[in-house]
Design an enzyme around this catalytic site. Sequence first.
Site, PDB file in Angstrom:
ATOM      1  N   THR A  36      -5.768   3.151 -12.336  1.00 12.00           N
ATOM      2  CA  THR A  36      -5.457   3.087 -10.904  1.00 12.00           C
ATOM      3  C   THR A  36      -3.958   2.988 -10.642  1.00 12.00           C
ATOM      4  OG1 THR A  36      -7.605   2.173 -10.314  1.00 12.00           O
ATOM      5  CG2 THR A  36      -5.782   1.602  -8.866  1.00 12.00           C
ATOM      6  N   THR A 107      -7.522  -1.088 -15.307  1.00 10.57           N
ATOM      7  CA  THR A 107      -7.934  -2.490 -15.449  1.00 10.57           C
ATOM      8  C   THR A 107      -9.297  -2.635 -16.137  1.00 10.57           C
ATOM      9  OG1 THR A 107      -8.943  -2.458 -13.254  1.00 10.57           O
ATOM     10  CG2 THR A 107      -6.665  -3.254 -13.397  1.00 10.57           C
ATOM     11  N   ASP A 108     -10.112  -1.567 -16.100  1.00  9.87           N
ATOM     12  CA  ASP A 108     -11.511  -1.723 -16.524  1.00  9.87           C
ATOM     13  C   ASP A 108     -11.669  -2.191 -17.969  1.00  9.87           C
ATOM     14  OD1 ASP A 108     -12.395  -1.043 -14.035  1.00  9.87           O
ATOM     15  OD2 ASP A 108     -12.856   1.038 -14.526  1.00  9.87           O
TER      16      ASP A 108
HETATM   17  N1  ASP Z   1     -10.911   2.919 -12.906  1.00  3.06           N
HETATM   18  C1  ASP Z   1      -9.719   2.271 -13.167  1.00  3.06           C
HETATM   19  C2  ASP Z   1      -9.463   2.195 -14.660  1.00  3.06           C
HETATM   20  O1  ASP Z   1      -8.937   3.131 -15.196  1.00  3.06           O
HETATM   21  C3  ASP Z   1      -9.648   0.937 -12.531  1.00  3.06           C
HETATM   22  C4  ASP Z   1      -8.270   0.417 -12.547  1.00  3.06           C
HETATM   23  O2  ASP Z   1      -7.376   0.908 -13.160  1.00  3.06           O
HETATM   24  O3  ASP Z   1      -8.064  -0.607 -11.868  1.00  3.06           O
HETATM   25  O4  ASP Z   1      -9.776   1.223 -15.308  1.00  3.06           O
END
Ligand code: ASP
Length: 340
Positions: A36, A107-108
Amino acid sequence: MNRFVRAGAASLIVVFASQASGQPLPEVHLIGTGGTISGGAGGPLNAGDLRAALPGLDSVASVTTEDFVRIGSSRMHPELQFQLAERIAAVFAERPGLAGVVVTHGTDSLEETAFLLDLVLPSGRPVVFAAAQRPPRYEDSDGPRNLLDAIRVAASERSRDLGVLVVLNGQIHAAREVKKTHSIALHAFASPDTGPIGAVDEGTVLLFTTPARRLHLPATGVEPAVELVRLTAGGGASSIRAAAQAGARGLVVEVFGRGNAPPPVAEAVDAAIQAGAVVVFVTRTGAGRVVLSDAQQERGILSGGDLDGLKARILLTVALGAGRTAGEIGAAFSRLSGAG
Ligand code: ASP
């Protein structure tokens, strides 16, 4: 002013800024992996774009960039995480003057990648993860602040020998402790057992403590065939059997409480061990250690201590890749729980 002269003026400003403090600016290398913070899956922003969007960076660090991959982090996997570790080791070897590395990541699965790197990379110069809960198209995206904070941490001499760090929402977390605890909140990242090890307060890096539970596990590869199964009331045995039949070399089972598993699960676990898998029990409660009975230990089950299932799976992936024996793996879990 032509382009060449403008470029010259810009570098003069950098030299001036660094000379004002009497020190050359620390060098930081920024490695993009997607997520993200770069605009979402296959996002439009590369690492160079992320750097360009940071006002005030010129007085903090001299930042070089590269794109390792650009993926949503749900697509991360152990081989890619290991290749990222190898790339970072190569960058440090090529650039002895580099202060630290920042990795932007979704973040995932960030806590898994950060922990894998923490295990396999030698201590020394900092590797700092930055991410965002809100994409750059939002006016109140947390990405630029988190990234600038991470660069400040990577540039700081005081961040050496702390292992891999994760910086979000003004907090500095140790890789072994940090978890994503919320799907959207800005305060999603937390270290429930220990709290953050520091903070970045209006540009000042503050250190509260140093991570005590760390382990260096040099490896030349990882074993990706390691599965995680969570027990439920009446469930779990068939998933364990399926994983073993699919060729899992390692199996982490989130069992009840302090280490409890009902007979159908115990039978599936015994079959998996007989098929050659290393089986590790962690607790599904979210905190506290698993302590195994003598009978469980005699059957070859290992305790994952108080590591959560995600981190225990990463440790098993690395330890099996490093060719460690079951006894050595048990000792590694014990060490990461704070013993020894
Ligand atoms: N879908 C995203 C990721 O690549 C979520 C994020 O980055 O917050 O993990």
